[in-house]
Write a protein that holds these residues in place. Structure first.
Motif: not given
Length: 345
Positions: A72-88
């Motif tokens: 099975g496949q699950i996609v995690l879609l996020t804002n590529g502009e705001n990748v920081n320690s919180f989101w990572s």
């Protein structure tokens, strides 16, 4: 840790105290869907008087273990502009939570300039579920809904309407915690309080403003327009914006309640550059309990649990496609530190 009351649960849900009291005391007369909503909210906010009979009513809502689905496949879609320690950290937690489920996680970003373009993979019919983080553009939400993919969002635009909400929403609780924090500042002697945070972008920021506002009103405190900074194109993340905020304060308040730790750090740096002591002359608080802020009073979020809940909620949604959409709030806890100790006895 603060004991959560029936009144606070009622305010959190926008229901009457009588309705919440009936459910939590096991009395009849409340619709089943409302009853479940109240029990779930009480559990998430830390209400400590839930009986085993009430908790049993929640058992079907979220399976403890995800179904095994090899391939099975699950996609995690996020804002590529705001990748920081919180989101990572959230992304890493989702990877861990999926371990052993048989599903692979595909990471995908929407970059600046592509705000209305969803990744092609979402149109290929091969995605079983979708987790969306840090994306608040209503057109993106509308496009996601049209895909029909079972979806869970981490946070949402402010007061999202049914036209755009195409999945469940998981939020970090902010009303009760910031209300407690602000109330404590007032109890410790703060007479003038400022708020700094862009409340127009997402629901969690707006919730934190609501907590501040409620504490001020209930304490009979005056809300001074000159001390309320609730909108900024850069969300108060640029040093020059914080410089302008402090510069505009002809008279400094006793405390500044910031919508997150990043803003709080910038405020403290600006105050120190002006030789203003924190907390000697002014108290400052944040939100998120970010690593590396040993002196900042903040609100702690259990990020590993938040990641796990995103995955659990998605698996439930994948199994219960026709069930009513849910808004889940993950409890938080105020952590008092040096930056707000000015008025302590």
């Amino acid at each position: 840790m603060k004991i959560v009351s029936i009144k606070e649960i009622a305010e959190h849900l926008g229901l009457s105290r009588n309705t919440v009291s009936k459910v939590l005391n096991g009395k009849p007369g409340v619709l089943p869907e409302t009853e479940e909503k109240i029990i779930r909210a009480a559990q998430q906010l830390g209400y400590n008087k839930l009986s085993s009979e009430l908790l049993q009513k929640l058992e079907p809502a979220a399976p403890a273990q995800p179904p095994v689905q090899p391939g099975g496949q699950i996609v995690l879609l996020t804002n590529g502009e705001n990748v920081n320690s919180f989101w990572s950290g959230i992304i890493s937690g989702v990877y861990s939570a999926l371990s052993g489920s048989g599903y692979s996680l595909i990471y995908s970003e929407i970059r600046p300039g592509q705000h209305h373009l969803l990744p092609e993979i979402l149109y290929e019919g091969k995605v079983d579920g979708l987790i969306v983080t840090d994306l608040y553009d209503l057109e993106i939400w509308k496009a996601i809904r049209k895909t029909g993919i079972p979806t869970v969002f981490l946070d949402s635009p402010v007061n999202i309407s049914d036209e755009y909400a195409g999945g469940d929403i998981v939020l970090t609780e902010g009303i009760i915690s910031v209300k407690e924090l602000t109330g404590q500042l007032i109890a410790d002697g703060a007479k003038k309080l400022a708020f700094v945070g862009d409340i127009t972008g997402c629901q969690t920021m707006f919730d934190r403003w609501c907590g501040f506002y409620q504490a001020m009103i209930e304490a009979g405190m005056k809300l001074e327009e000159r001390l309320l900074f609730t909108s900024s194109p850069d969300h108060f993340y640029k040093e020059e914006t914080i410089h302008d905020v402090i510069e505009s304060m002809a008279e400094l308040p006793d405390a500044i309640v910031c919508a997150n730790d990043a803003i709080a750090r910038a405020v403290i740096r600006e105050l120190k550059a002006r030789h203003i002591q924190v907390p000697g002359q002014i108290c400052v608080s944040g939100f998120d309990n970010s690593p590396g802020d040993p002196i900042v009073t903040s609100v702690a979020v259990d990020y590993p649990e938040l990641s796990r809940r995103l995955v659990r909620q998605l698996f439930w949604r994948m199994q219960e496609k026709r069930a009513s959409r849910e808004i889940v709030r993950i409890r938080t806890e105020v952590i008092y530190r040096e930056s707000t100790q000015k008025n302590k006895k």
